[in-house]
Design a protein around this motif. Structure first.
Motif, PDB file in Angstrom:
ATOM      1  N   GLY A   1      -4.429  57.141  82.006  1.00 34.48           N
ATOM      2  CA  GLY A   1      -3.398  56.124  82.260  1.00 34.48           C
ATOM      3  C   GLY A   1      -3.103  56.032  83.754  1.00 34.48           C
ATOM      4  O   GLY A   1      -3.992  56.205  84.597  1.00 34.48           O
ATOM      5  N   ASP A   2      -1.846  55.789  84.080  1.00 35.52           N
ATOM      6  CA  ASP A   2      -1.504  55.564  85.493  1.00 35.52           C
ATOM      7  C   ASP A   2      -1.299  56.845  86.305  1.00 35.52           C
ATOM      8  O   ASP A   2      -0.820  56.786  87.437  1.00 35.52           O
ATOM      9  N   LEU A   3      -1.682  57.991  85.740  1.00 36.03           N
ATOM     10  CA  LEU A   3      -1.828  59.142  86.641  1.00 36.03           C
ATOM     11  C   LEU A   3      -2.997  58.823  87.566  1.00 36.03           C
ATOM     12  O   LEU A   3      -3.111  59.384  88.643  1.00 36.03           O
TER      13      LEU A   3
ATOM     14  N   SER B   1       0.314  55.256  77.044  1.00 38.23           N
ATOM     15  CA  SER B   1       0.308  56.323  78.065  1.00 38.23           C
ATOM     16  C   SER B   1       1.665  56.522  78.733  1.00 38.23           C
ATOM     17  O   SER B   1       2.052  57.639  79.049  1.00 38.23           O
ATOM     18  N   HIS B   2       2.369  55.431  78.987  1.00 40.21           N
ATOM     19  CA  HIS B   2       3.670  55.521  79.665  1.00 40.21           C
ATOM     20  C   HIS B   2       4.405  54.192  79.503  1.00 40.21           C
ATOM     21  O   HIS B   2       3.878  53.257  78.891  1.00 40.21           O
ATOM     22  N   CYS B   3       5.600  54.084  80.082  1.00 40.98           N
ATOM     23  CA  CYS B   3       6.503  52.976  79.724  1.00 40.98           C
ATOM     24  C   CYS B   3       6.221  51.645  80.417  1.00 40.98           C
ATOM     25  O   CYS B   3       6.795  50.630  80.037  1.00 40.98           O
ATOM     26  N   HIS B   4       5.363  51.587  81.425  1.00 38.26           N
ATOM     27  CA  HIS B   4       5.205  50.336  82.171  1.00 38.26           C
ATOM     28  C   HIS B   4       4.554  49.244  81.312  1.00 38.26           C
ATOM     29  O   HIS B   4       3.533  49.494  80.660  1.00 38.26           O
ATOM     30  N   PRO B   5       5.137  48.027  81.332  1.00 34.63           N
ATOM     31  CA  PRO B   5       4.721  47.006  80.357  1.00 34.63           C
ATOM     32  C   PRO B   5       3.312  46.452  80.565  1.00 34.63           C
ATOM     33  O   PRO B   5       2.785  45.796  79.671  1.00 34.63           O
ATOM     34  N   ASP B   6       2.696  46.711  81.713  1.00 36.22           N
ATOM     35  CA  ASP B   6       1.304  46.258  81.847  1.00 36.22           C
ATOM     36  C   ASP B   6       0.371  47.116  80.981  1.00 36.22           C
ATOM     37  O   ASP B   6      -0.829  46.851  80.915  1.00 36.22           O
ATOM     38  N   HIS B   7       0.934  48.126  80.287  1.00 36.17           N
ATOM     39  CA  HIS B   7       0.134  48.965  79.387  1.00 36.17           C
ATOM     40  C   HIS B   7       0.506  48.765  77.913  1.00 36.17           C
ATOM     41  O   HIS B   7      -0.088  49.367  77.046  1.00 36.17           O
ATOM     42  N   TRP B   8       1.529  47.916  77.659  1.00 40.19           N
ATOM     43  CA  TRP B   8       1.881  47.714  76.234  1.00 40.19           C
ATOM     44  C   TRP B   8       2.324  46.284  75.915  1.00 40.19           C
ATOM     45  O   TRP B   8       2.752  46.009  74.788  1.00 40.19           O
TER      46      TRP B   8
ATOM     47  N   GLY C   1       5.198  62.544  86.403  1.00 35.71           N
ATOM     48  CA  GLY C   1       4.039  62.273  87.269  1.00 35.71           C
ATOM     49  C   GLY C   1       4.199  60.883  87.845  1.00 35.71           C
ATOM     50  O   GLY C   1       5.091  60.642  88.653  1.00 35.71           O
ATOM     51  N   HIS C   2       3.415  59.948  87.336  1.00 41.51           N
ATOM     52  CA  HIS C   2       3.538  58.543  87.743  1.00 41.51           C
ATOM     53  C   HIS C   2       4.888  57.960  87.295  1.00 41.51           C
ATOM     54  O   HIS C   2       5.452  57.096  87.962  1.00 41.51           O
ATOM     55  N   THR C   3       5.364  58.421  86.135  1.00 41.70           N
ATOM     56  CA  THR C   3       6.725  58.089  85.647  1.00 41.70           C
ATOM     57  C   THR C   3       7.350  59.377  85.110  1.00 41.70           C
ATOM     58  O   THR C   3       6.751  60.450  85.206  1.00 41.70           O
TER      59      THR C   3
HETATM   60 ZN   LIG Z   1       2.407  52.430  85.491  1.00 43.21          ZN
END
Ligand SMILES: [Zn+2]
Length: 328
Positions: A219-221, A85-92, A200-202
């Motif tokens: 995702g983090d939206l 969904s986006h670049c933050h590492p808690d998602h990958w 948005g969030h990023t």
């Molecule tokens: Zn995030």
């Protein structure tokens, strides 16, 4: 409009210590992170009929391994496509488990992941910074007396300890395919749409919509029933996205953090972001500092959210910095 309470979540059909899988429609599952597991973010598992799709890959390999196992048990096969969904590492952070899949993200997301992956490798060579962070959080927990703050700090300590324990097992894995336009996946059971939503969030985020089932993985939206994490965000664009989603066709939203939600949860989150920006603007207008802003309270129900965790401080400081630069 009302928000979704935990008691309204469809009962989970598969559980691990890291997440619970809640069926949203036949073959469509929301993986909602448990507080004391190692997932630290939500994900999605979608049976397309002849293949299986995953949306986001948690913070660590262990919950990703569990999602792989759940995919085999519930859909009869391993996933072949993973969307980040986006670049933050808690998602990958768990992406290595799906290394043989098509791993898709926007080009800006992949680009933003490169320095984070380098930083992870640096931390593997020298974990002293992470160890110091953990010691600081442990000291704050030891000194804290407020039960809600203690609960938030206990979760942070647990997360930091776990990340140190698993650090050497992580092989930072990147998307092997990028797209900056909409992609429609056509399966024999359903069609799903991958939609890049821009800032948005990023800097870059993408959501997964199931038009027929009226479900959106955002995702983090989405941060439901808790403060959104704003330091890397673009508030006007984020608010507009949340309002657009609330006015769209989807009825059930899977956020990056928190329980499943409805339109009311999106609108409430948009109101929080606006309330935070307004509060900071007022502090700046009367010549206050970031420290003054930290002493402020947001209007209800957000005053209850702000007591939990470190996100309030991070949001105040980042918004203050951004808005001060604007008024210079
Ligand atoms: Zn995030």
């Amino acid at each position: 409009m009302r928000t979704v309470s935990d008691s309204e979540l469809p009962e989970s059909v598969w559980e691990s210590e890291h997440f619970r899988l809640h069926p949203l429609s036949e073959g469509v599952y929301a993986a909602i992170a448990t507080e004391m597991g190692a997932a630290f973010s939500n994900a999605g598992l979608i049976d397309m009929g002849e293949r299986t799709l995953v949306y986001d890959a948690f913070e660590n390999p262990q919950p990703a391994e569990d999602l792989l196992e759940a995919s085999i048990q519930l859909t009869g096969r391993k996933p072949t496509t993973v969307i980040i969904s986006h670049c933050h590492p808690d998602h990958w952070g768990g992406l290595q488990v799906f290394a043989d899949c098509s791993i898709l993200a926007t080009s800006a997301t992949r680009q933003a992941m490169l320095p984070i992956a380098k930083e992870m490798e640096q931390e593997q060579r020298d974990p002293s910074g992470l160890e110091k962070d953990l010691q600081a959080t442990e000291a704050r927990l030891a000194a804290e007396t407020d039960p809600r703050q203690r609960q938030a700090l206990e979760i942070s300590v647990h997360r930091q300890r776990n990340n140190l324990l698993t650090l050497q097992s992580i092989k930072p894995t990147l998307p092997n395919q990028t797209s900056d336009g909409k992609i429609v996946f056509h399966g024999t059971a359903r069609s799903v749409e991958l939609i890049p939503t821009g800032k948005g969030h990023t800097e870059s985020n993408c959501i997964l919509q199931l038009p027929k089932e009226r479900i959106a993985f955002i995702g983090d939206l989405g941060f439901f029933q808790q403060q959104p994490f704003m330091p890397y965000g673009f508030s006007p664009e984020w608010i507009a996205l949340l309002n657009n989603l609330a006015n769209g066709k989807a009825k059930t939203f899977v956020p990056g953090h928190g329980p499943l939600g409805r339109k009311a949860d999106l609108l409430l989150e948009a109101q929080y972001i606006q309330a935070m920006e307004n509060m900071i603007q007022q502090v700046i207008q009367r010549g206050g500092t970031a420290k003054d802003a930290l002493r402020e309270t947001l209007p209800p129900p957000f005053d209850a959210w702000q007591k939990i965790g470190h996100r309030y401080d991070a949001n105040v400081r980042s918004s203050f910095k951004r808005q001060s630069q604007h008024t210079d």
